[in-house]
Design a protein around this motif. Structure first.
Motif, PDB file in Angstrom:
ATOM      1  N   ALA A 183      17.994  14.834 -23.674  1.00 24.83           N
ATOM      2  CA  ALA A 183      17.216  14.343 -22.306  1.00 24.83           C
ATOM      3  C   ALA A 183      15.960  13.561 -22.637  1.00 24.83           C
ATOM      4  O   ALA A 183      15.432  12.574 -22.554  1.00 24.83           O
ATOM      5  N   ARG A 184      15.229  14.642 -23.542  1.00 24.06           N
ATOM      6  CA  ARG A 184      13.543  13.952 -23.800  1.00 24.06           C
ATOM      7  C   ARG A 184      13.883  12.946 -24.566  1.00 24.06           C
ATOM      8  O   ARG A 184      12.997  11.971 -24.503  1.00 24.06           O
ATOM      9  N   GLU A 185      14.820  12.841 -25.455  1.00 25.46           N
ATOM     10  CA  GLU A 185      14.939  11.603 -26.275  1.00 25.46           C
ATOM     11  C   GLU A 185      15.272  10.274 -25.594  1.00 25.46           C
ATOM     12  O   GLU A 185      14.753   9.202 -25.888  1.00 25.46           O
ATOM     13  N   ILE A 186      16.129  10.557 -24.605  1.00 20.79           N
ATOM     14  CA  ILE A 186      16.539   9.290 -23.774  1.00 20.79           C
ATOM     15  C   ILE A 186      15.272   9.019 -22.778  1.00 20.79           C
ATOM     16  O   ILE A 186      14.955   7.577 -22.913  1.00 20.79           O
ATOM     17  N   TYR A 187      14.426   9.820 -22.411  1.00 19.28           N
ATOM     18  CA  TYR A 187      13.073   9.490 -21.647  1.00 19.28           C
ATOM     19  C   TYR A 187      12.263   8.779 -22.578  1.00 19.28           C
ATOM     20  O   TYR A 187      11.679   7.852 -21.912  1.00 19.28           O
ATOM     21  N   LEU A 188      12.062   9.525 -23.763  1.00 20.72           N
ATOM     22  CA  LEU A 188      11.136   8.789 -24.609  1.00 20.72           C
ATOM     23  C   LEU A 188      11.286   7.295 -25.000  1.00 20.72           C
ATOM     24  O   LEU A 188      10.475   6.532 -25.033  1.00 20.72           O
ATOM     25  N   ALA A 189      12.480   7.112 -25.495  1.00 22.12           N
ATOM     26  CA  ALA A 189      13.202   5.724 -25.556  1.00 22.12           C
ATOM     27  C   ALA A 189      12.747   4.855 -24.707  1.00 22.12           C
ATOM     28  O   ALA A 189      12.437   3.730 -24.697  1.00 22.12           O
ATOM     29  N   PRO A 199       6.102  -1.634 -11.089  1.00 25.50           N
ATOM     30  CA  PRO A 199       6.666  -0.727  -9.894  1.00 25.50           C
ATOM     31  C   PRO A 199       8.097  -0.459 -10.156  1.00 25.50           C
ATOM     32  O   PRO A 199       8.661   0.522 -10.117  1.00 25.50           O
ATOM     33  N   MET A 200       8.829  -1.554 -10.559  1.00 26.45           N
ATOM     34  CA  MET A 200      10.241  -1.537 -10.642  1.00 26.45           C
ATOM     35  C   MET A 200      10.738  -0.724 -11.967  1.00 26.45           C
ATOM     36  O   MET A 200      11.495   0.262 -11.919  1.00 26.45           O
ATOM     37  N   GLU A 201       9.906  -0.891 -12.941  1.00 29.32           N
ATOM     38  CA  GLU A 201      10.069  -0.282 -14.281  1.00 29.32           C
ATOM     39  C   GLU A 201       9.695   1.465 -14.115  1.00 29.32           C
ATOM     40  O   GLU A 201      10.163   2.306 -14.644  1.00 29.32           O
ATOM     41  N   ARG A 202       8.439   1.461 -13.201  1.00 33.59           N
ATOM     42  CA  ARG A 202       8.023   2.799 -13.291  1.00 33.59           C
ATOM     43  C   ARG A 202       9.109   3.513 -12.328  1.00 33.59           C
ATOM     44  O   ARG A 202       9.149   4.791 -12.537  1.00 33.59           O
ATOM     45  N   ASP A 206      11.297   7.265 -13.043  1.00 35.62           N
ATOM     46  CA  ASP A 206      11.243   8.314 -12.187  1.00 35.62           C
ATOM     47  C   ASP A 206      12.837   8.776 -11.819  1.00 35.62           C
ATOM     48  O   ASP A 206      12.900   9.930 -11.767  1.00 35.62           O
ATOM     49  N   GLN A 207      13.471   7.637 -11.532  1.00 38.32           N
ATOM     50  CA  GLN A 207      14.844   7.960 -11.419  1.00 38.32           C
ATOM     51  C   GLN A 207      15.609   8.695 -12.464  1.00 38.32           C
ATOM     52  O   GLN A 207      16.290   9.462 -12.420  1.00 38.32           O
ATOM     53  N   LEU A 208      14.998   8.326 -13.531  1.00 38.38           N
ATOM     54  CA  LEU A 208      15.980   8.818 -15.113  1.00 38.38           C
ATOM     55  C   LEU A 208      15.225  10.158 -15.338  1.00 38.38           C
ATOM     56  O   LEU A 208      16.065  11.195 -15.376  1.00 38.38           O
ATOM     57  N   SER A 213      16.439  16.019 -15.314  1.00 38.11           N
ATOM     58  CA  SER A 213      15.933  17.212 -14.936  1.00 38.11           C
ATOM     59  C   SER A 213      14.723  17.724 -15.547  1.00 38.11           C
ATOM     60  O   SER A 213      14.495  18.679 -16.094  1.00 38.11           O
ATOM     61  N   LEU A 214      13.885  16.558 -15.781  1.00 33.62           N
ATOM     62  CA  LEU A 214      12.677  16.717 -16.475  1.00 33.62           C
ATOM     63  C   LEU A 214      11.578  17.209 -15.566  1.00 33.62           C
ATOM     64  O   LEU A 214      11.332  16.222 -14.710  1.00 33.62           O
ATOM     65  N   ASP A 215      10.661  18.080 -15.608  1.00 32.84           N
ATOM     66  CA  ASP A 215       9.605  18.393 -14.909  1.00 32.84           C
ATOM     67  C   ASP A 215       8.485  17.522 -15.063  1.00 32.84           C
ATOM     68  O   ASP A 215       8.326  16.708 -16.016  1.00 32.84           O
ATOM     69  N   GLU A 216       7.420  17.434 -13.938  1.00 34.37           N
ATOM     70  CA  GLU A 216       6.232  16.743 -14.121  1.00 34.37           C
ATOM     71  C   GLU A 216       5.576  17.006 -15.590  1.00 34.37           C
ATOM     72  O   GLU A 216       4.939  16.226 -16.306  1.00 34.37           O
ATOM     73  N   ASP A 217       5.381  18.266 -16.235  1.00 39.67           N
ATOM     74  CA  ASP A 217       4.693  18.559 -17.482  1.00 39.67           C
ATOM     75  C   ASP A 217       5.456  17.891 -18.563  1.00 39.67           C
ATOM     76  O   ASP A 217       4.833  17.338 -19.406  1.00 39.67           O
ATOM     77  N   MET A 218       6.553  17.934 -18.630  1.00 40.27           N
ATOM     78  CA  MET A 218       7.634  17.234 -19.572  1.00 40.27           C
ATOM     79  C   MET A 218       7.340  15.819 -19.561  1.00 40.27           C
ATOM     80  O   MET A 218       7.458  15.212 -20.553  1.00 40.27           O
TER      81      MET A 218
END
Length: 239
Positions: A183-189, A199-202, A206-208, A213-218
């Motif tokens: 999950a972390r690797e998917i988000y980082l990539a 705004p669309m990319e942001r 956020d949806q991803l 299930s990544l919290d704000e700290d992560m």
């Protein structure tokens, strides 16, 4: 499919760019200088000498007039996505002890698990590149051409074509994460390709993150890693 081979080529080119071995802005400029979607056109010489960078160039945003700075800054994170995602977890969870089953970083996978992780990371990058709705037919053709040039087999070629046309679904992508590390690797990539000011990319990020299930700290830890990798820092800056 040979997704692992393609991802490793992209990671190598991203690493060269981070170390100054690849002229990112020049390459992106070549993509928009009249190549006409053909590797043999005006921009084809640059692409021919850095094929992986060519594919990255399309993912980062090759359309004339698009903002490239933020994406180009962060794309070095692709070079070390597994290690950086793991370090983000360590930084964010050091005081809490973390989770029971973190999963295995990309760098430590082999065989079929490595192929599956590579495929989902490629999918994450393609979906992130499409998140602003501005990947046109020329860019789609050029991305497919560049991925073919660095060794995509027929099965992966067909898969890339499907990803370029499939509905954008952050939750479906998130469901492919088989562990917290994945999950972390998917988000980082995805962060490496996204322009934070769009705004669309942001919203896509956020949806991803929600689906993963990544919290704000992560999220913040992963985004710091992406920026630090792009800047070539020692990761010691404080936010």
């Amino acid at each position: 499919m040979n997704a692992q081979r393609i991802l490793s080529q992209l990671m190598r080119q991203a690493g060269d760019g981070r170390r100054g071995g690849l002229d990112v802005q020049g390459l992106l400029g070549g993509l928009t200088s009249g190549a006409g979607g053909k590797a043999g056109g005006q921009g084809g010489g640059r692409l021919g000498s850095a094929l992986g960078g060519g594919a990255l160039g399309v993912l980062l945003g090759s359309k004339r007039g698009r903002k490239l700075g933020g994406k180009a800054l962060k794309y070095g994170a692709i070079a070390g996505v597994g290690a950086l995602a793991w370090r983000a977890w360590q930084n964010a969870r050091a005081s809490s002890g973390g989770e029971a089953h973190e999963g295995t970083p990309l760098d430590d996978l082999q065989g079929e698990p490595l192929e599956r992780r590579s495929l989902v990371l490629l999918q994450a990058m393609i979906m992130a590149a499409r998140a602003d709705g501005h990947v046109d037919e020329r860019e789609r053709a050029l991305l497919t051409e560049q991925i073919d040039a660095i060794g995509a087999d027929d099965e992966l070629h067909a898969w890339v074509e499907r990803q370029l046309s499939a509905p954008l679904d952050a939750l479906a992508l998130a469901r492919q994460a088989d562990s917290s590390q994945a999950a972390r690797e998917i988000y980082l990539a995805s962060v490496a390709v996204i322009d934070d000011d769009n705004p669309m990319e942001r919203a896509w990020l956020d949806q991803l993150a929600s689906g993963l299930s990544l919290d704000e700290d992560m999220k913040r830890s992963l985004e710091r890693e992406a920026l630090a990798a792009g800047e070539g820092s020692d990761h010691e800056e404080q936010w």
